[in-house]
Design an enzyme around this catalytic site. Structure first.
Site, PDB file in Angstrom:
ATOM      1  N   CYS A  69      32.662  43.623  39.763  1.00 36.70           N
ATOM      2  CA  CYS A  69      33.091  44.730  40.623  1.00 36.70           C
ATOM      3  C   CYS A  69      34.243  45.508  39.979  1.00 36.70           C
ATOM      4  CB  CYS A  69      33.500  44.163  41.980  1.00 36.70           C
ATOM      5  SG  CYS A  69      34.305  45.333  43.078  1.00 36.70           S
ATOM      6  N   CYS A  72      37.314  45.941  42.193  1.00 32.45           N
ATOM      7  CA  CYS A  72      38.017  44.656  42.321  1.00 32.45           C
ATOM      8  C   CYS A  72      38.927  44.423  41.119  1.00 32.45           C
ATOM      9  CB  CYS A  72      37.022  43.502  42.420  1.00 32.45           C
ATOM     10  SG  CYS A  72      35.956  43.532  43.869  1.00 32.45           S
TER      11      CYS A  72
END
Length: 149
Positions: A69, A72
């Site tokens: 991600c 993230c």
């Protein structure tokens, strides 16, 4: 110990009692000796996640994330800055949703990064999406009265 706070060691999962007046004294786990409050983001496994989210007396903000991600990964340094700012009044931790999909499913994670604030065994609030450190700190402070550095 009337003013003792229950803190789960994020390394070994052992429950510890720490006097509230000693939170700034770098308390250590009675079992493994690792620090309980470091101002750094802790990596949780299934056991430490469940114990800390269900029983800790200190607010715990968990970042549910995955290595693939982009948002993230981009938020990771901001989350670390927020951990430093909130210590010792709150702890911040991460859980890799790829390694522990059952936990993310049980927590109802629909998208990542997802931040969930826990306090005394209860989910207090959620925040979705990557955020700068100041917003993460403000989010915690808006839900639970804690000070930041």
């Amino acid at each position: 110990m009337a003013d003792g706070l229950r803190l789960t060691c994020t390394t070994c999962g052992q429950a510890n009692r720490v006097p509230a007046s000693r939170l700034t004294d770098s308390p250590k786990c009675g079992s493994c000796g690792d620090p309980l409050i470091t101002g750094k983001v802790a990596e949780l496994d299934a056991t430490s996640h469940d114990k800390a989210t269900r029983g800790d007396d200190l607010p715990l903000l968990v970042d549910y994330w995955a290595p693939w991600c982009g948002p993230c990964r981009a938020m990771a340094p901001e989350f670390s800055r927020a951990a430093q700012a909130l210590a010792p009044h709150a702890r911040l931790a991460k859980l890799n949703t790829e390694d522990f999909p059952a936990i993310s499913q049980r927590a109802g994670i629909r998208g990542i990064p997802a931040l969930i604030l826990y306090h005394r065994g209860k989910e207090i609030a959620r925040l979705a999406g990557a955020r700068p450190a100041a917003e993460i700190v403000a989010f915690v402070q808006s839900k639970i009265p804690v000070s930041a550095r």
